[in-house]
Every structure is written in C-alpha cells, then in structure tokens.
Design an enzyme around this catalytic site. Structure first.
Site, mmCIF file in Angstrom:
data_model
loop_
_atom_site.group_PDB
_atom_site.id
_atom_site.type_symbol
_atom_site.label_atom_id
_atom_site.label_comp_id
_atom_site.label_asym_id
_atom_site.label_seq_id
_atom_site.Cartn_x
_atom_site.Cartn_y
_atom_site.Cartn_z
ATOM 1 N N THR A 170 0.833 -1.202 0.000
ATOM 2 C CA THR A 170 0.000 0.000 0.000
ATOM 3 C C THR A 170 0.866 1.250 0.000
ATOM 4 O OG1 THR A 170 -1.787 -1.123 1.189
ATOM 5 C CG2 THR A 170 -1.778 1.282 1.261
ATOM 6 N N TRP A 220 2.597 1.545 -3.407
ATOM 7 C CA TRP A 220 1.664 1.949 -4.470
ATOM 8 C C TRP A 220 1.557 3.460 -4.554
ATOM 9 C CZ3 TRP A 220 -2.851 4.798 -4.596
ATOM 10 C CH2 TRP A 220 -3.603 4.714 -5.764
ATOM 11 N N HIS A 221 1.642 4.130 -3.409
ATOM 12 C CA HIS A 221 1.449 5.578 -3.392
ATOM 13 C C HIS A 221 2.629 6.344 -3.954
ATOM 14 C CE1 HIS A 221 -1.945 4.649 -0.710
ATOM 15 N NE2 HIS A 221 -2.405 5.830 -1.056
ATOM 16 N N GLY A 222 3.799 5.779 -4.007
ATOM 17 C CA GLY A 222 4.925 6.514 -4.569
ATOM 18 C C GLY A 222 6.224 5.740 -4.482
#
Length: 482
Positions: free
Chosen positions: A324, A327-329
C-alpha cells in the site's frame, strides 16, 4: 487536464455534456447506449491526451494488453495453461507499472546500497497509471475467477479502463461494478442534477478547502534542513494538521467529483471515502479511507495469500501495507508510511484478538480513541508528505520538541493567518459526519424543499469555485505520483 481547472470546468465539461445529452437524441438510432459509449470513449481519450499526448500510447497499450489477455484466459479450458496466462497477465501489468513508476527508485536504491553510479532513466510518469493498471489487473483476474464474463468488444474494455471521471485520481472501479451499465444505463435529467450536485461539492472540497490549506502546508514543508531545525514545534504541528486536512479534502473531493460525473453519465461508482477522520482505530480508518484501494488489496492480495484462514495473518497484513505504501509513490518514505500504518494494524489485531470493527487497542472514551487515532494518522501524513528522509527526521524531532534551536526563525504567527485558521475550522467540522444531526433537524421539511436548498447551495459553491480558480494560480495535483 484535471477537474479543478478552468479549462475543464468552463470548456471541456460543458462541451462534453452538450454532446453526450444532445447528439444521441438528434441521430435516429435504436440503440442510444452505443452512441453514449462512443462519445464517452472519445472524450476520455481526449481528456487523457490533453496535456501529454504521448501518455495516451501507454494507456492504449494497457487496454490492448488486458483485452487480449482477457480473451485468452476466457477461451482457455486447461487449468494449468489458464493459470500460466494469469501469471503472464499479472507480470505484464506490473512490468508496465514498474518500468514507469519504480525504475529510477530501484536504480537510486541500488546506487546507495552498492555504491554504484548508474544514471537514472529519462522517464516521465504517466498520470493515473496506478489507477488504470489496477483496473486492468482486476478485470483479467476476475475473468480468471469467472466472476465476470470476458468482454469480447475491445471498445467496451477501452471504455472501462479509460473512462475519464475516475481515470487519474480514482476511485479504482471494478469491472463487475459497471459492466451492466456499460451495456444499459439511465441517462436522464434527474441523474444530471444529482451528479452535478455531487461534483460541485467535491469541487468545493478541492478548491475552497484543500487548496487554501495546501498553500500553508507547502510553505511549511518546503523548508530545508537548516530551517527545519530553526522552526518552532507549533509551526511543525500546524503544517502537519493543514496537510492532514488538505490531503483528505483533496482526495475525497476528487472522488466526489468522479462519482458525480459518473452519475451524470448513468454510472453508479462505489463510495471511496466514509468520514475516515471519525475512526476510533487504525483498522477502522482503513475501512473508511480510500475504500477502493483497501478492498483491492484485500480481494486480490490478502485473501489469495491466505487471509485469515492460515497462521500467517500478521505476515499477510504486513505485506499488504508495505505494498500500500509502495503503491502511493516510489520512495522509501512511502514504504515507511505503509509500515507505520501496518504496525498499528498488527498491534490492534494483537490486542483485540477477535478483530472486531473499531478495535480495542486504545483505552478511554470514543473521543479519546479518535484523538489517539488522529494523532497517529497526522504523524503518518508527515512521513507521507516529506520524501527526503534527511528532512523527515529533523521535522519529526521538531514536532516532538527533541530539537532545541538557539533561535527560532519561523514562528506560528507567520503561517497561521486568519484565512487558513478559518478554513481549518470549517475543514474540521466538515470532516465529521453531521448528516444524521442535520436530518433530525430537517424531519419536518419536505424532500422537494431540501433538494431546492441543495441545488441553490451547489450553484453558489460552483460560482465560488470558478471565482477562486480564476483569481488563484495555486492548484496542485497531488496524484501525479500515483
């Protein structure tokens, strides 16, 4: 192009709506849905290609790849061959995402660990690639699981993946949610009004709240190492609180706009945020925050790994939250942020063996539990916001009074002006669910009267947003990293 821009609100959206509602009625044809779909597909491709046309080829590659792999998986009867095709599908999608999003991160990490001097690749991240890649993945996996029928019309697969309302900032829409609506849906004036109202409320969240608080947060977070060690703890906390509200109203605002636009076009997208800042545990927070992403990792990673059925539950949860964060960066601070939330998820599960909703990890009343959760969430957003660990560590030390500078260069009065304080107060109340309270007060008011007031308020908010967008040059797009 983004929703909160003059070019979208004043030009693109009105022209699209005019085409969408008028053209199918002017052209004599029995199946209006075909025309609706064509207009929406053309508009979506134009929307995505507007700023950087080259990115359109990346999305078209994803569409063709997932369409072809879906057909292949749908036709294969042999179990082993079908599983191999699924693996190829997953690898192909993740390879596309990995090349554009994580190549330079991998090179930087390799250089730091091995002392090498490999040059970064000249790669520009296509906007929204994480969203449309995950949608493509969910489609082929659901075809493999026989949750949905394989779509043999490539134009419908293209419409599903490229649909502009949710293309660049979510929510992540599952194919089984809208596959029937692609073939048959209601496009009428009632949906137009309801959708416009939802879009306007989302636009107001973004423009009138998130942008104002974002200006203050950016001023505070843009300081260098020297200035971080010479700011007061109050300034550091004020920046953290402003960003906490900015990212919620920015992200939930975009989701509201997407859901509203979808409604206008006859699609019912699922909710993506459910007042996460009222949560009394981190577990509850993730049931309310970015619901489409949480449910994606639950259904396509956590459960296939074994979920709650095996003794490796804690390992499964740890993997999910590390993914997670990633996934964001493409940065270690995003991974740390995922690990931060994952740690408290595991702690809550340990302290509350039954894992019930709300958890029992924090003692005290609901208000104290909520305060504790918001403290953890706010610290987490600081980790999320500052990508440079050399700045992150001193910033956190400043927040908790572990730095004692000889003199303070930045005081709270410099940043906490009347405008940001006023918007912050509005944001605080708007982030809590007062719907039930308001409904009780409006029990004797007719539904038609309530709708009239809602429409008037939405028109006023829309005009205020137009004025703000016209007079301001600050309009960041947080999701370019996603």
């Amino acid at each position: 192009m983004v929703f909160s821009s003059i070019i979208f609100v004043i030009w693109f959206l009105p022209l699209f709506l005019l085409s969408y509602f008028v053209l199918p009625r002017l052209i004599p044809r029995q199946n209006k849905i075909v025309l609706f779909n064509w207009i929406l597909l053309i508009a979506s491709l134009l929307f995505y290609a507007w700023d950087t046309p080259i990115f359109l080829f990346v999305m078209l590659l994803s569409i063709f790849m997932n369409y072809s792999l879906g057909i292949l998986i749908g036709r294969t009867q042999n179990g082993k061959t079908k599983k191999m095709e699924l693996v190829i599908s997953i690898v192909a999608n993740l390879a596309l995402l990995g090349y554009f999003k994580y190549s330079n991160f991998a090179i930087d990490t390799l250089n730091q660990c091995l002392g090498t001097n490999i040059s970064n690749l000249n790669i520009v991240l296509p906007i929204g690639i994480s969203f449309f890649t995950f949608q493509g993945l969910s489609y082929v996996i659901d075809v493999y699981w026989k949750k949905v029928e394989v779509q043999k019309n490539i134009l419908k697969v293209a419409l599903y993946i490229s649909m502009f309302p949710q293309l660049i900032a979510g929510p992540i829409v599952r194919y089984d949610t809208i596959c029937k609506q692609i073939n048959e849906r209601e496009v009428n004036f009632d949906n137009l009004v309801i959708g416009f109202r939802r879009f306007t409320f989302g636009l107001a969240k973004k423009v009138l709240i998130a942008n104002v608080l974002g200006e203050t947060a950016d001023k505070i977070f843009s300081v260098d190492y020297f200035n971080v060690t010479h700011m007061s703890a109050a300034v550091a906390w004020y920046g953290a609180i402003c960003y906490t509200m900015q990212i919620y109203f920015d992200f939930s605002g975009y989701s509201d706009m997407a859901i509203g636009l979808g409604k206008i076009m006859g699609f019912d997208y699922l909710e993506n945020f459910n007042y996460p800042y009222i949560s009394k545990s981190i577990t509850e927070f993730w049931r309310r925050w970015h619901i489409s992403l949480s449910s994606f990792f639950r259904d396509y990673v956590y459960i296939p790994m074994g979920g709650n059925r095996t003794g490796n539950v804690y390992f499964h949860l740890a993997v999910v939250f590390l993914l997670t964060g990633l996934w964001h960066g493409a940065s270690w601070t995003f991974i740390i942020w995922g690990a931060w939330h994952g740690f408290f998820i595991l702690l809550e599960r340990k302290l509350n063996a039954k894992g019930r909703y709300g958890g029992g990890a924090y003692n005290g009343t609901d208000y104290l539990k909520n305060l504790c959760v918001m403290f953890l969430v706010t610290v987490g957003w600081v980790i999320f916001r500052i990508e440079d660990i050399d700045i992150l560590v001193p910033y956190l030390k400043t927040m908790f009074g572990l730095y004692k500078p000889e003199w303070v260069r930045y005081h709270i009065a410099y940043f906490a002006d009347k405008r940001s304080i006023f918007i912050l107060i509005i944001a605080f109340f708007a982030s809590y669910n007062f719907k039930d309270f308001i409904k009780k007060r409006l029990n004797r008011v007719s539904r038609d009267t309530i709708e009239i007031y809602q429409n008037i308020i939405s028109i006023i908010l829309f005009l205020l947003c137009i004025i703000s967008l016209t007079n301001s040059t600050y309009n960041p797009f947080i999701y370019f990293k996603f």
